[in-house]
Design a protein around this motif. Structure first.
Motif, PDB file in Angstrom:
ATOM      1  N   ASP A 125       5.760   2.753 -14.798  1.00 53.39           N
ATOM      2  CA  ASP A 125       6.142   3.876 -15.278  1.00 53.39           C
ATOM      3  C   ASP A 125       7.034   4.723 -14.308  1.00 53.39           C
ATOM      4  O   ASP A 125       7.543   5.815 -14.414  1.00 53.39           O
ATOM      5  CB  ASP A 125       4.895   4.826 -15.447  1.00 53.39           C
ATOM      6  N   ILE A 126       7.251   4.024 -12.992  1.00 51.46           N
ATOM      7  CA  ILE A 126       8.203   4.801 -12.037  1.00 51.46           C
ATOM      8  C   ILE A 126       9.522   4.392 -12.065  1.00 51.46           C
ATOM      9  O   ILE A 126       9.996   3.094 -12.152  1.00 51.46           O
ATOM     10  CB  ILE A 126       7.583   4.243 -10.649  1.00 51.46           C
ATOM     11  N   PRO A 127      10.448   5.292 -12.210  1.00 55.51           N
ATOM     12  CA  PRO A 127      11.932   4.923 -12.306  1.00 55.51           C
ATOM     13  C   PRO A 127      12.308   4.412 -11.201  1.00 55.51           C
ATOM     14  O   PRO A 127      11.806   4.931  -9.948  1.00 55.51           O
ATOM     15  CB  PRO A 127      12.542   6.331 -12.887  1.00 55.51           C
ATOM     16  N   GLU A 128      13.356   3.607 -11.047  1.00 53.96           N
ATOM     17  CA  GLU A 128      14.035   3.411  -9.852  1.00 53.96           C
ATOM     18  C   GLU A 128      15.499   2.737  -9.835  1.00 53.96           C
ATOM     19  O   GLU A 128      15.938   2.075 -11.068  1.00 53.96           O
ATOM     20  CB  GLU A 128      13.263   1.921  -9.224  1.00 53.96           C
ATOM     21  N   SER A 129      16.394   3.241  -9.299  1.00 57.00           N
ATOM     22  CA  SER A 129      17.846   2.856  -9.403  1.00 57.00           C
ATOM     23  C   SER A 129      18.524   2.546  -8.031  1.00 57.00           C
ATOM     24  O   SER A 129      17.869   2.806  -7.061  1.00 57.00           O
ATOM     25  CB  SER A 129      18.573   4.419  -9.888  1.00 57.00           C
ATOM     26  N   GLN A 130      19.508   1.740  -7.976  1.00 53.71           N
ATOM     27  CA  GLN A 130      19.650   1.150  -6.696  1.00 53.71           C
ATOM     28  C   GLN A 130      21.237   1.190  -6.502  1.00 53.71           C
ATOM     29  O   GLN A 130      22.035   1.046  -7.613  1.00 53.71           O
ATOM     30  CB  GLN A 130      19.227  -0.444  -6.675  1.00 53.71           C
ATOM     31  N   VAL A 131      21.876   1.072  -5.430  1.00 55.32           N
ATOM     32  CA  VAL A 131      23.039   0.726  -5.086  1.00 55.32           C
ATOM     33  C   VAL A 131      23.083  -1.046  -4.620  1.00 55.32           C
ATOM     34  O   VAL A 131      22.288  -1.157  -3.501  1.00 55.32           O
ATOM     35  CB  VAL A 131      23.865   1.264  -3.887  1.00 55.32           C
ATOM     36  N   TYR A 132      23.663  -1.737  -5.190  1.00 58.19           N
ATOM     37  CA  TYR A 132      23.930  -3.114  -4.797  1.00 58.19           C
ATOM     38  C   TYR A 132      25.181  -3.528  -3.894  1.00 58.19           C
ATOM     39  O   TYR A 132      26.292  -3.057  -4.504  1.00 58.19           O
ATOM     40  CB  TYR A 132      23.802  -4.058  -6.315  1.00 58.19           C
ATOM     41  N   TYR A 133      25.036  -4.672  -3.334  1.00 58.14           N
ATOM     42  CA  TYR A 133      26.164  -5.186  -2.422  1.00 58.14           C
ATOM     43  C   TYR A 133      26.126  -6.591  -2.242  1.00 58.14           C
ATOM     44  O   TYR A 133      24.882  -6.964  -1.708  1.00 58.14           O
ATOM     45  CB  TYR A 133      26.286  -4.445  -1.316  1.00 58.14           C
ATOM     46  N   PHE A 134      26.597  -7.240  -3.147  1.00 62.56           N
ATOM     47  CA  PHE A 134      26.631  -8.666  -3.104  1.00 62.56           C
ATOM     48  C   PHE A 134      27.739  -9.152  -2.215  1.00 62.56           C
ATOM     49  O   PHE A 134      28.924  -8.726  -2.588  1.00 62.56           O
ATOM     50  CB  PHE A 134      26.672  -9.436  -4.428  1.00 62.56           C
ATOM     51  N   VAL A 135      27.682 -10.179  -1.348  1.00 60.47           N
ATOM     52  CA  VAL A 135      28.629 -10.720  -0.210  1.00 60.47           C
ATOM     53  C   VAL A 135      28.444 -12.050  -0.202  1.00 60.47           C
ATOM     54  O   VAL A 135      27.269 -12.324  -0.034  1.00 60.47           O
ATOM     55  CB  VAL A 135      28.728  -9.688   0.819  1.00 60.47           C
ATOM     56  N   LYS A 136      29.671 -12.861  -0.199  1.00 57.44           N
ATOM     57  CA  LYS A 136      29.413 -14.194   0.234  1.00 57.44           C
ATOM     58  C   LYS A 136      29.767 -14.545   1.610  1.00 57.44           C
ATOM     59  O   LYS A 136      31.099 -14.142   1.973  1.00 57.44           O
ATOM     60  CB  LYS A 136      30.237 -14.863  -0.650  1.00 57.44           C
ATOM     61  N   GLY A 137      29.112 -15.122   2.281  1.00 56.10           N
ATOM     62  CA  GLY A 137      29.237 -15.746   3.760  1.00 56.10           C
ATOM     63  C   GLY A 137      29.939 -17.224   3.360  1.00 56.10           C
ATOM     64  O   GLY A 137      30.190 -17.486   2.569  1.00 56.10           O
ATOM     65  N   SER A 138      29.984 -17.813   4.718  1.00 54.02           N
ATOM     66  CA  SER A 138      30.497 -19.044   4.899  1.00 54.02           C
ATOM     67  C   SER A 138      29.614 -20.161   4.280  1.00 54.02           C
ATOM     68  O   SER A 138      29.895 -21.175   3.762  1.00 54.02           O
ATOM     69  CB  SER A 138      30.852 -19.521   6.279  1.00 54.02           C
ATOM     70  N   LYS A 151      15.898   8.081 -11.854  1.00 53.92           N
ATOM     71  CA  LYS A 151      16.500   7.515 -13.136  1.00 53.92           C
ATOM     72  C   LYS A 151      17.811   7.542 -12.945  1.00 53.92           C
ATOM     73  O   LYS A 151      18.735   6.566 -13.478  1.00 53.92           O
ATOM     74  CB  LYS A 151      16.323   8.178 -14.337  1.00 53.92           C
ATOM     75  N   LYS A 152      18.363   8.677 -12.133  1.00 59.99           N
ATOM     76  CA  LYS A 152      20.063   8.516 -11.882  1.00 59.99           C
ATOM     77  C   LYS A 152      20.005   8.606 -10.513  1.00 59.99           C
ATOM     78  O   LYS A 152      19.432   9.382  -9.647  1.00 59.99           O
ATOM     79  CB  LYS A 152      20.580   9.710 -12.519  1.00 59.99           C
ATOM     80  N   LEU A 153      21.102   8.045  -9.709  1.00 58.39           N
ATOM     81  CA  LEU A 153      21.624   8.150  -8.445  1.00 58.39           C
ATOM     82  C   LEU A 153      22.347   9.194  -8.207  1.00 58.39           C
ATOM     83  O   LEU A 153      23.398   9.449  -8.849  1.00 58.39           O
ATOM     84  CB  LEU A 153      22.292   6.936  -7.851  1.00 58.39           C
ATOM     85  N   PRO A 154      22.116  10.157  -7.034  1.00 65.40           N
ATOM     86  CA  PRO A 154      22.914  11.290  -6.745  1.00 65.40           C
ATOM     87  C   PRO A 154      24.188  10.610  -6.118  1.00 65.40           C
ATOM     88  O   PRO A 154      24.232   9.472  -5.486  1.00 65.40           O
ATOM     89  CB  PRO A 154      21.881  11.956  -5.593  1.00 65.40           C
ATOM     90  N   SER A 155      25.281  11.512  -6.555  1.00 65.70           N
ATOM     91  CA  SER A 155      26.750  10.892  -6.010  1.00 65.70           C
ATOM     92  C   SER A 155      26.669  10.522  -4.517  1.00 65.70           C
ATOM     93  O   SER A 155      27.390   9.627  -3.953  1.00 65.70           O
ATOM     94  CB  SER A 155      27.733  11.526  -6.731  1.00 65.70           C
ATOM     95  N   GLU A 156      26.195  11.613  -4.001  1.00 64.81           N
ATOM     96  CA  GLU A 156      26.112  11.327  -2.554  1.00 64.81           C
ATOM     97  C   GLU A 156      25.395  10.042  -1.885  1.00 64.81           C
ATOM     98  O   GLU A 156      25.756   9.562  -0.866  1.00 64.81           O
ATOM     99  CB  GLU A 156      25.345  12.584  -1.913  1.00 64.81           C
ATOM    100  N   PHE A 157      24.229   9.791  -2.537  1.00 67.49           N
ATOM    101  CA  PHE A 157      23.583   8.380  -2.132  1.00 67.49           C
ATOM    102  C   PHE A 157      24.587   7.305  -2.419  1.00 67.49           C
ATOM    103  O   PHE A 157      24.548   6.635  -1.749  1.00 67.49           O
ATOM    104  CB  PHE A 157      22.372   8.529  -3.147  1.00 67.49           C
ATOM    105  N   ILE A 158      25.138   7.359  -3.624  1.00 64.68           N
ATOM    106  CA  ILE A 158      26.021   6.247  -3.850  1.00 64.68           C
ATOM    107  C   ILE A 158      27.241   6.308  -2.924  1.00 64.68           C
ATOM    108  O   ILE A 158      27.429   4.963  -2.276  1.00 64.68           O
ATOM    109  CB  ILE A 158      26.897   6.332  -5.292  1.00 64.68           C
TER     110      ILE A 158
END
Length: 172
Positions: A125-138, A151-158
């Protein structure tokens, strides 16, 4: 005698190949979060590090930052990993909203930066939202996630975590 030497050579080569270092991502966490390493798990395919504020625990954290290193996966297209992740997330969440923020430009290290906002996971029942960063190494693909219970990320957090992730550095 030859069989013993061959066996020892094969065995040492086997362990040497698995002992090779993985790519890592150096992220400068903001001091205001006072993040500490709360969990570290590893197997032959994945290394996962989870950080939460030092005076918080798994029940009451205000933010969680996860770094997931998928070992020996640099040959997989990053777009494939991204699309697979979205598909799994759609199956596990309610009202998922994905917004791509940026991707690498030609000649840069391959990355995808995006947000995932949802009403929560289907089993919680707990909402969760994320900023993701996928990066390719060697050698590896590294997935970094900054998540809060909202439910929504604050723009400052993003903006903050987008800048943090984009300033990170791959260490080989």
């Amino acid at each position: 005698m030859f069989k013993k030497i061959s066996f020892l050579f094969f065995l040492s080569l086997f362990f040497w190949s698995f002992a090779q270092k993985t790519d890592s991502l150096q992220i400068d966490f903001p001091a205001k979060y006072k993040l500490k390493l709360a969990s570290s798990q590893q197997n032959m395919q994945i290394k996962m590090l989870e950080y939460i504020p030092e005076n918080e625990n798994w029940e009451n954290y205000s933010i969680i930052v996860t770094k997931l290193i998928m070992k020996n996966t640099a040959n997989i297209p990053l777009e494939t990993v991204y699309q697979s992740h979205i598909k799994v997330a759609q199956e596990k969440t309610e009202n998922l909203d994905i917004k791509e923020i940026s991707r690498n430009k030609s000649g840069e290290n391959e990355f995808i930066l995006f947000t995932a906002e949802s009403d929560g996971y289907k089993d919680s029942d707990i909402p969760e939202s994320q900023v993701y960063y996928f990066v390719k190494g060697s050698k590896d693909i590294i997935m970094c996630i900054a998540a809060i219970k909202a439910k929504k990320l604050p723009s400052e957090f993003i903006d903050e975590w987008s800048n943090i992730f984009l300033k990170s550095r791959i260490i080989k």
